[in-house]
Design a protein around this motif. Structure first.
Motif, PDB file in Angstrom:
ATOM      1  N   ASP A   3      50.858  38.918  39.164  1.00  0.00           N
ATOM      2  CA  ASP A   3      50.275  39.354  40.431  1.00  0.00           C
ATOM      3  C   ASP A   3      48.812  38.913  40.488  1.00  0.00           C
ATOM      4  O   ASP A   3      47.907  39.642  40.076  1.00  0.00           O
ATOM      5  N   TYR A   4      48.569  37.698  40.990  1.00  0.00           N
ATOM      6  CA  TYR A   4      47.209  37.201  41.140  1.00  0.00           C
ATOM      7  C   TYR A   4      46.523  37.804  42.361  1.00  0.00           C
ATOM      8  O   TYR A   4      45.290  37.857  42.436  1.00  0.00           O
ATOM      9  N   ASP A   5      47.309  38.216  43.331  1.00  0.00           N
ATOM     10  CA  ASP A   5      46.764  38.656  44.609  1.00  0.00           C
ATOM     11  C   ASP A   5      45.778  39.811  44.443  1.00  0.00           C
ATOM     12  O   ASP A   5      44.804  39.928  45.186  1.00  0.00           O
ATOM     13  N   MET A   6      46.027  40.664  43.456  1.00  0.00           N
ATOM     14  CA  MET A   6      45.166  41.822  43.256  1.00  0.00           C
ATOM     15  C   MET A   6      43.749  41.414  42.855  1.00  0.00           C
ATOM     16  O   MET A   6      42.794  42.178  43.035  1.00  0.00           O
ATOM     17  N   ASN A   7      43.590  40.185  42.327  1.00  0.00           N
ATOM     18  CA  ASN A   7      42.274  39.700  41.920  1.00  0.00           C
ATOM     19  C   ASN A   7      41.493  39.068  43.068  1.00  0.00           C
ATOM     20  O   ASN A   7      40.351  38.653  42.887  1.00  0.00           O
ATOM     21  N   LEU A   8      42.132  38.947  44.233  1.00  0.00           N
ATOM     22  CA  LEU A   8      41.472  38.310  45.378  1.00  0.00           C
ATOM     23  C   LEU A   8      41.365  39.282  46.547  1.00  0.00           C
ATOM     24  O   LEU A   8      41.622  38.931  47.692  1.00  0.00           O
ATOM     25  N   LYS A   9      41.007  40.502  46.241  1.00  0.00           N
ATOM     26  CA  LYS A   9      40.848  41.525  47.275  1.00  0.00           C
ATOM     27  C   LYS A   9      39.472  42.177  47.250  1.00  0.00           C
ATOM     28  O   LYS A   9      39.207  43.108  47.991  1.00  0.00           O
ATOM     29  N   GLY A  10      38.592  41.700  46.374  1.00  0.00           N
ATOM     30  CA  GLY A  10      37.281  42.325  46.222  1.00  0.00           C
ATOM     31  C   GLY A  10      36.322  41.950  47.333  1.00  0.00           C
ATOM     32  O   GLY A  10      36.555  41.023  48.113  1.00  0.00           O
ATOM     33  N   ASN A  18      37.257  33.802  44.243  1.00  0.00           N
ATOM     34  CA  ASN A  18      36.400  34.912  43.816  1.00  0.00           C
ATOM     35  C   ASN A  18      35.286  34.384  42.923  1.00  0.00           C
ATOM     36  O   ASN A  18      35.126  33.165  42.747  1.00  0.00           O
ATOM     37  N   LEU A  30      38.936  31.808  40.647  1.00  0.00           N
ATOM     38  CA  LEU A  30      40.369  31.866  40.938  1.00  0.00           C
ATOM     39  C   LEU A  30      40.577  31.404  42.374  1.00  0.00           C
ATOM     40  O   LEU A  30      39.979  31.941  43.305  1.00  0.00           O
ATOM     41  N   GLU A  54      42.874  30.508  45.736  1.00  0.00           N
ATOM     42  CA  GLU A  54      44.094  30.698  46.516  1.00  0.00           C
ATOM     43  C   GLU A  54      44.065  29.752  47.705  1.00  0.00           C
ATOM     44  O   GLU A  54      43.088  29.701  48.455  1.00  0.00           O
TER      45      GLU A  54
END
Length: 274
Positions: free
Chosen positions: A139-146, A243, A247, A249
């Motif tokens: 789950d990479y998506d959680m790292n691109l929500k900051g 980020n 990373l 996307e």
């Protein structure tokens, strides 16, 4: 979405979906066929097919229920399958326009695909694809929500042209996203350390949205960036997100024959700094 009791022609199937046209779905599948195996997940949110290359590259095709002419799912379903077999099945009629039906009964059962070519209404072909257990994707998506995320939206055809013009023999791609100039810059480093670069200002006509809060510089393997080419060529627009650690996307939007949207999402891990 139909209730299970309304899906009488498909009694016992936990997943049934229908597309009036297979072309865009086929293009999207081809764009993520860089590994032998993929994971198909289906829920009330839609259909996801995820393919990974080690722990450095991940691609996911996502289709919401509205992208289908018919969409029925019971509970959450997840299984692995061979991507090349899926792609070959979708190409059985070549470029002929076909409708498509997907059916899956239960854990351990195969995925059934039926193609109906419009050129001959008396013909249909059914493919039965073996399914298997598969590890959950990262789950990479959680790292691109900051809050520190840099986000750029660009027009797909323009970005595809930029990638096409860059040095083909490059070993690495460097991406710079910044609130200050150069705003968005892609640089390639070739075998002989030859450097080629393209800069895109935030006021460029190819920019649809620009929201960068910090300067991020990161390098990626050329081979992994090139694996996005097929999806890029079919995309109408692309979101580029990164980020603070680089990373990356690439979130690409494809438009189907009925104007429905299909999404292909790539996550690419940056190279370590020297």
């Amino acid at each position: 979405m139909s209730d299970a009791e309304d899906a009488s022609p498909y009694d016992g199937c936990k997943f049934v979906a229908r597309l009036d046209h297979v072309k865009t779905f086929n293009q999207a599948i081809k764009s993520i066929c860089f590994n032998d195996y993929g994971m198909l997940q289906v829920s009330e949110e839609g259909l996801r097919i995820t393919v990974e290359q080690g722990k450095s590259l991940q691609a996911t095709l996502f289709m919401p229920p509205g992208a289908f002419k018919e969409f029925h799912v019971q509970d959450f379903q997840s299984f692995g399958l061979k991507m090349n077999v899926l792609s070959e099945c979708l190409n059985l009629f070549g470029t002929a326009d076909c409708s498509l039906r997907l059916m899956y009964r239960d854990e351990g059962d195969p995925l059934n695909i039926i193609l109906y070519p419009y050129e001959d209404e008396d013909v249909s072909t059914e493919c039965i694809i073996k399914t298997m257990d598969c590890e959950e994707p990262i789950d990479y998506d959680m790292n691109l929500k900051g809050p520190d995320l840099n986000v750029i939206f660009v027009r797909g055809p323009n970005l595809s042209k930029v990638f096409h013009e860059l040095e083909k023999s490059a070993e690495e791609f460097e991406f710079i996203t910044s609130p200050d100039r150069p705003h968005f810059k892609i640089t390639t480093v070739g075998i002989m350390q030859a450097v080629f670069s393209v800069e895109v200002a935030k006021t460029s006509p190819m920019m649809m949205m620009f929201n960068c809060k910090q300067t991020v510089v990161a390098r990626y393997k050329s081979q992994q960036i090139r694996l996005t080419n097929k999806a890029m060529q079919a995309a109408t627009k692309v979101a580029i997100k990164t980020n603070s650690i680089g990373l990356l996307e690439l979130h690409l939007v494809m438009q189907g024959e009925g104007q429905e949207e299909i999404f292909v999402q790539f996550f690419i891990i940056p190279l370590l700094n020297d």
